[in-house]
Scaffold this active site. Structure first.
Site, PDB file in Angstrom:
ATOM      1  N   GLU A   8       0.874  -1.185   0.000  1.00  0.00           N
ATOM      2  CA  GLU A   8       0.000   0.000   0.000  1.00  0.00           C
ATOM      3  C   GLU A   8       0.900   1.220   0.000  1.00  0.00           C
ATOM      4  O   GLU A   8       1.199   1.807   1.053  1.00  0.00           O
ATOM      5  CB  GLU A   8      -0.965   0.021   1.189  1.00  0.00           C
ATOM      6  N   HIS A  10       1.955   4.794  -2.194  1.00  0.00           N
ATOM      7  CA  HIS A  10       1.276   5.681  -3.132  1.00  0.00           C
ATOM      8  C   HIS A  10       2.196   6.659  -3.847  1.00  0.00           C
ATOM      9  O   HIS A  10       3.268   7.001  -3.344  1.00  0.00           O
ATOM     10  CB  HIS A  10       0.210   6.484  -2.394  1.00  0.00           C
ATOM     11  N   PHE A  23      -5.046  16.117   4.101  1.00  0.00           N
ATOM     12  CA  PHE A  23      -4.577  15.123   5.064  1.00  0.00           C
ATOM     13  C   PHE A  23      -3.211  15.464   5.637  1.00  0.00           C
ATOM     14  O   PHE A  23      -2.539  14.610   6.204  1.00  0.00           O
ATOM     15  CB  PHE A  23      -4.535  13.740   4.413  1.00  0.00           C
ATOM     16  N   HIS A 164      -9.062   0.380  -1.085  1.00  0.00           N
ATOM     17  CA  HIS A 164      -8.383   1.420  -0.294  1.00  0.00           C
ATOM     18  C   HIS A 164      -9.406   2.426   0.215  1.00  0.00           C
ATOM     19  O   HIS A 164     -10.398   2.702  -0.452  1.00  0.00           O
ATOM     20  CB  HIS A 164      -7.339   2.122  -1.175  1.00  0.00           C
ATOM     21  N   ASP A 289       2.193   2.283   3.793  1.00  0.00           N
ATOM     22  CA  ASP A 289       1.304   3.420   3.495  1.00  0.00           C
ATOM     23  C   ASP A 289       2.103   4.695   3.209  1.00  0.00           C
ATOM     24  O   ASP A 289       1.648   5.798   3.456  1.00  0.00           O
ATOM     25  CB  ASP A 289       0.268   3.681   4.601  1.00  0.00           C
TER      26      ASP A 289
HETATM   27  C1  GRE Z   1      -3.851   6.795   2.495  1.00  0.00           C
HETATM   28  O1  GRE Z   1      -3.888   6.901   1.271  1.00  0.00           O
HETATM   29  O2  GRE Z   1      -3.719   5.712   3.015  1.00  0.00           O
HETATM   30  C2  GRE Z   1      -3.971   8.026   3.329  1.00  0.00           C
HETATM   31  C3  GRE Z   1      -4.445   9.184   2.750  1.00  0.00           C
HETATM   32  C4  GRE Z   1      -4.538  10.333   3.535  1.00  0.00           C
HETATM   33  C5  GRE Z   1      -4.171  10.291   4.858  1.00  0.00           C
HETATM   34  C6  GRE Z   1      -3.708   9.136   5.425  1.00  0.00           C
HETATM   35  C7  GRE Z   1      -3.612   7.993   4.677  1.00  0.00           C
HETATM   36  O3  GRE Z   1      -4.806   9.239   1.459  1.00  0.00           O
HETATM   37  O4  GRE Z   1      -3.173   6.854   5.215  1.00  0.00           O
HETATM   38 ZN    ZN Z   2      -3.040   4.289   1.641  1.00  0.00          ZN
END
Ligand code: GRE
Ligand code: ZN
Length: 327
Positions: A8, A10, A23, A164, A289
């Site tokens: 996971e 990104h 975020f 997700h 993450d």
């Molecule tokens: C995620 O993509 O897992 C994510 C966000 C924003 C804040 C925290 C987070 O997209 O883990």
């Molecule tokens: Zn994520």
């Protein structure tokens, strides 16, 4: 531990990165933004420093799922997947791709996943929760009947589907009114995603597609902890009053047979131990993450967690290697 696989993880493109600003604190945004846009260098250095051999990369959230227009969603997904394929190709042996999918149109999502797996070598899909439809207030959850042909193709391609999180729409989240801290990773992400996963399991999807594999992040979005109660209630409530549970098995059985959970963003040893006991160590996969969490935090925690070396190798690498056919 060396040789870990994380799934996971990104990235963002110039026109999707701003969706992650909410975020972040102002103080951290410049750093988070640059980490999301960094295709390679910082990411790879962190992986090297912390024993991660492979990273499966996916687009930030909610992006494609938040575009009600199906054509625009299809175009963004295609562009993101092509950009990701180019990054992955530059670091063969270290990076893999998860496809972004325009779920607004199940046929387009099916075609895009097929293209990504067959032509770009991607290893599955990462979809950011429900898809907005119509004027943006419509919600599509993927247990709906129009997604069954899509799921049959996912099953036949033999790749996992990672569900997700995204936030619920404000109109569906009045319980959070006045408490904005409950949005996002603190609570709303997990709540939203857990219910979506329950819908998929309870719909009978996995009876029709027994080979289908679903992945949930954040140690299963709270589900392992609650499986006993869900199944216990369901066993005596559903039968005579029509609770709309057409599935043949219990949620616990689907969690053990069709679902994997990852450690993404949930670095708690007691929770990991409970998940191992409830689901079995073969259902759990290491993830970080990145860049919403630090690779250092994830890896340092995982490498030292008191779970035994054989279990660590399974969760850190072997389960994912088997899932993706890597070793
Ligand atoms: C995620 O993509 O897992 C994510 C966000 C924003 C804040 C925290 C987070 O997209 O883990
Ligand atoms: Zn994520």
């Amino acid at each position: 531990m060396q040789g870990k696989i994380a799934l996971e993880e990104h990235f963002a493109m110039d026109d999707t990165v701003e969706q992650s600003v909410r975020f972040s604190s102002q103080k951290h945004w410049a750093e988070l933004r640059s980490r999301l846009l960094d295709a390679c260098d910082v990411r790879l250095a962190e992986m090297d420093r912390h024993g991660i051999e492979w990273m499966v990369i996916s687009l930030n959230s909610p992006t494609v799922q938040a575009i009600p227009d199906a054509v625009a969603a299809r175009e963004l997904a295609r562009r993101a997947n092509d950009a990701l394929a180019a990054h992955v190709a530059r670091r063969a042996g270290r990076f893999l791709g998860f496809a972004a999918l325009p779920m607004q149109d199940p046929d387009a999502a099916t075609a895009e996943l097929t293209r990504c797996v067959r032509e770009l070598g991607f290893r599955g899909a990462m979809v950011n929760g429900f898809t907005q439809t119509g004027d943006g207030s419509g919600l599509a959850y993927y247990d709906l009947p129009e997604y069954r042909p899509f799921w049959r193709v996912v099953e036949s391609l033999a790749v996992p589907f990672y569900l997700h999180p995204r936030n619920p729409l404000p109109v569906d989240a009045r319980i959070y009114d006045g408490h904005p801290w409950l949005y996002g990773p603190a609570w709303a992400f997990g709540q939203e995603t857990a219910v979506h996963a329950l819908r998929l399991m309870g719909s009978g999807l996995f009876d029709e597609c027994p080979g289908l594999r679903l992945v949930l992040g954040h140690m299963g979005e709270g589900l392992p902890y609650n499986l006993w109660r869900v199944d216990n209630a369901n066993a005596w409530l559903w039968r005579d009053v029509g609770h709309g549970y057409p599935a043949k098995k219990t949620i616990t059985e689907y969690m053990k047979e069709n679902v994997y959970i990852t450690t993404a963003g949930n670095f708690s040893t007691p929770v990991l131990k409970a998940a191992i006991e409830i689901l079995g160590e073969d259902r759990i996969l290491f993830s970080t993450d990145w860049p919403f969490e630090d690779i250092a935090d994830a890896a340092t925690w995982f490498d030292r967690a008191g779970i035994g070396e054989e279990t660590r190798r399974r969760i850190g690498r072997e389960n994912a290697a088997a899932l993706f056919g890597l070793d």
